[in-house]
Scaffold this motif. Structure first.
Motif, mmCIF file in Angstrom:
data_model
loop_
_atom_site.group_PDB
_atom_site.id
_atom_site.type_symbol
_atom_site.label_atom_id
_atom_site.label_comp_id
_atom_site.label_asym_id
_atom_site.label_seq_id
_atom_site.Cartn_x
_atom_site.Cartn_y
_atom_site.Cartn_z
ATOM 1 N N THR A 402 64.822 -55.542 -61.945
ATOM 2 C CA THR A 402 64.564 -56.754 -62.732
ATOM 3 C C THR A 402 65.753 -57.705 -62.739
ATOM 4 O O THR A 402 65.768 -58.689 -63.482
ATOM 5 C CB THR A 402 64.206 -56.384 -64.180
ATOM 6 O OG1 THR A 402 65.299 -55.636 -64.755
ATOM 7 C CG2 THR A 402 62.942 -55.558 -64.248
ATOM 8 N N LYS A 435 64.131 -58.266 -69.294
ATOM 9 C CA LYS A 435 63.192 -57.856 -68.258
ATOM 10 C C LYS A 435 63.280 -56.358 -67.978
ATOM 11 O O LYS A 435 62.269 -55.717 -67.663
ATOM 12 C CB LYS A 435 63.446 -58.651 -66.974
ATOM 13 C CG LYS A 435 62.955 -60.087 -67.017
ATOM 14 C CD LYS A 435 63.086 -60.737 -65.650
ATOM 15 C CE LYS A 435 62.523 -62.154 -65.665
ATOM 16 N NZ LYS A 435 62.630 -62.794 -64.324
ATOM 17 N N HIS A 574 54.564 -58.758 -63.469
ATOM 18 C CA HIS A 574 55.857 -58.197 -63.088
ATOM 19 C C HIS A 574 56.221 -58.516 -61.646
ATOM 20 O O HIS A 574 55.342 -58.615 -60.783
ATOM 21 C CB HIS A 574 55.856 -56.673 -63.261
ATOM 22 C CG HIS A 574 55.636 -56.212 -64.658
ATOM 23 N ND1 HIS A 574 54.400 -55.796 -65.123
ATOM 24 C CD2 HIS A 574 56.488 -56.101 -65.705
ATOM 25 C CE1 HIS A 574 54.508 -55.447 -66.384
ATOM 26 N NE2 HIS A 574 55.762 -55.623 -66.761
#
Length: 585
Positions: A402, A435, A574
């Motif tokens: 992330t 994230k 995502h």
């Protein structure tokens, strides 16, 4: 480095068990003194790093009224156990490191944060941090370590075992700004922590300490300016020479100089540091230093002054990689991309053991991968609290997949040269804690999965047994190549033949989700991924995909010795990205 006050008697280092004042002290008590006072930390490194990891909220924190605000660590509600393993006289003894890690594991910690390095890239069976960290991971403990401060050269990092999160250092969007103004009107921005209000901004004579051709003088080494006319002048000093930046300022002050302009050498680039200098000073980039030297040579009466501008928020070029942050590739295991991540490690304000500005509580601003490591340790603690079922490898994967690859201006993260930082400087990118808490997919690794990897490194059975703590026979195990470990990155050594590897992802996002492939294909390489779409119907469901790395015409790569790219799985919610490095043989 301040010396311990005279009242601290009987100081001894933690080293398993050791005699101190003819009394045996237990490792669990870490340090004792004859008068039963608490242990004294000579250089306050641990105070600073523990504050970054888990310091509580403190209002109105500042140093010299700069960087003022509410201070807090990454996980301010976490409990902290501190294990002293180093001292100024002998450094960090390997047996001390291992003993402390063993005790921490026995104490039941959730995260181990080690702002220690200097061992370089050595075989894991010969590395006490790697050995202790493997035992920790077997117990479900996350281990975070600094990459080291030997940048910007390649292959300089430490703490590169794949079961460790290896952290490089980045800048933050706060500068404690000062500006060098020259007699020709040119201005060059830099940084300094000490910003005296009593220093007037009138122009003063400017002199380059190295104008006599003496390297020692150019570096403002102690005593080197005694025979130079610098009294009442602004003195230009070069960084380097194993002389601290503060010590250079002391040299200028001792010789009667009014102020110091400290300029980087080429390897230091644009990274500037805010420090508590002993006189009015500013730290400038290498390019600014060249311009100022050119100005000095262009006139018979060079003049300069320093303008102090205080705290400025909003540098759009952050995060950038600090020049000192150690770079990959790993020498112990070139098939594992390192560092893993970068995090805040340049000009970080945190707790300090003594006041540098006659105010309490005490803070200081310090730089190093020692500072970036506890930032990631605190973030790992938050992730472990939010997801107690996640393994250390799953937490690492969430952090890496992330990560941000762009700075605040939306451009690629830069290095000290103000050029796009490469994959051996940034790893997966810059940490994005929010994230990381919701990564969608993770690349998980069970501790036993490292055994076939270690066999593939060519280690002997005894060497691997030393690492994993159990008897291992590689003849009974199907070894794997380094790049086959289910790591959230690829590090490929590309020759003339194709290479085939697999990865397995675990769904930690919505039960019903579908991910599509996105590739950033490295230069002079072909990549084939199968399948190109993966779907899940349950949480914790796994899916395996294969990746073929296919060499292309050698001439396509030009003079490049390596290339980089990425592989991402993208759903409606995502983006799960892993970096790819390719070193050409």
């Amino acid at each position: 480095m301040p010396a311990p006050p005279s009242k601290w008697k009987g100081y001894c280092e933690f080293n398993g068990q050791k005699t101190c004042n003819n009394k045996l002290v237990s490792a669990r008590n870490l340090v004792k003194t004859a008068n039963r006072e608490p242990p004294f930390e000579e250089i306050f490194h641990g105070t600073h790093t523990s504050g970054e990891a888990a310091g509580n909220f403190v209002e109105d924190a500042s140093v010299f009224d700069n960087a003022q605000g509410t201070a807090a660590g990454m996980a301010p509600k976490a409990h902290v156990a501190i294990y002293k393993v180093c001292n100024a006289s002998v450094g960090c003894v390997e047996s001390s490191i291992l003993a402390a890690m063993d005790i921490a594991i026995d104490d039941g910690v959730d995260v181990l944060s080690l702002s220690l390095g200097g061992l370089g890239s050595v075989p894991f069976y010969d590395n006490p941090i790697a050995l202790g960290a493997f035992t920790a991971v077997q117990k479900g403990i996350f281990v975070s370590c600094g990459a080291g401060n030997s940048g910007p050269d390649y292959a300089t990092l430490s703490n590169d075992a794949p079961w460790i999160l290896t952290v490089g250092a980045s800048t933050i969007d706060r500068t404690i700004k000062a500006t060098a103004r020259l007699g020709n009107g040119a201005e060059y921005d830099g940084q300094t922590l000490f910003q005296p209000k009593s220093f007037f901004s009138n122009l003063l004579p400017l002199v380059y300490a190295g104008s006599n051709g003496n390297l020692s003088s150019a570096l403002c080494a102690p005593g080197s300016l005694n025979n130079m006319d610098v009294k009442g002048k602004v003195v230009l000093c070069d960084l380097g020479g194993l002389i601290s930046r503060i010590e250079k300022g002391q040299t200028v002050k001792d010789a009667g100089g009014a102020a110091m302009i400290l300029v980087n050498q080429q390897t230091n680039g644009s990274t500037t540091l805010s420090e508590a200098h002993v006189l009015p000073a500013v730290h400038l980039s290498y390019v600014a230093g060249l311009a100022i030297k050119q100005y000095i040579n262009s006139t018979y009466t060079p003049m300069a002054t320093i303008l102090f501008k205080g705290t400025v928020i909003g540098d759009s070029q952050t995060p950038a990689v600090g020049f000192f942050s150690s770079r990959g590739p790993s020498q112990a295991s070139v098939g594992i991309l390192k560092p893993d991540i970068i995090g805040p490690g340049v000009n970080i304000l945190a707790a300090w053991g003594v006041s540098v500005d006659d105010k309490l509580p005490a803070y200081d601003v310090v730089s190093g991968t020692s500072m970036s490591c506890p930032h990631l340790s605190g973030i790992a603690a938050l992730l472990k609290s939010a997801h107690p079922e996640w393994s250390p490898a799953a937490i690492k994967s969430a952090i890496m997949t992330t990560a941000n690859t762009l700075n605040l201006a939306g451009e690629p993260i830069l290095d000290e040269r103000l050029l796009p930082a490469d994959i051996f400087a940034t790893g997966a990118g810059h940490v994005n804690p929010n994230k990381a808490s919701d990564p969608g997919l993770v690349y998980d690794i069970h501790p036993d999965d490292y055994i076939p990897y270690l066999c593939g490194l060519g280690y002997t059975d005894n060497q691997i047994t030393m690492i994993v703590g159990n008897k291992v026979r590689c003849s009974e195990i199907k070894s794997i190549l380094e790049a086959q470990l289910n790591y959230p990155s690829f590090s490929i050594i590309m020759g003339s033949t194709s290479q085939y590897y697999t990865r397995t992802v675990t769904n930690v996002g919505p039960a019903n989700s579908t991910y599509s492939l996105e590739l950033e294909v490295p230069l002079a390489l072909g990549i084939s991924v199968n399948p190109c779409k993966i779907s899940f119907s349950e949480v914790y469901q796994k899916a395996t995909f294969s990746v073929d790395f296919i060499p292309q015409i050698k001439e396509n790569r030009g003079n490049y010795s390596f290339a980089q790219g990425s592989l991402s799985w993208v759903s409606e919610k995502h983006t799960v990205r892993i970096p790819i490095s390719v070193i050409f043989k």
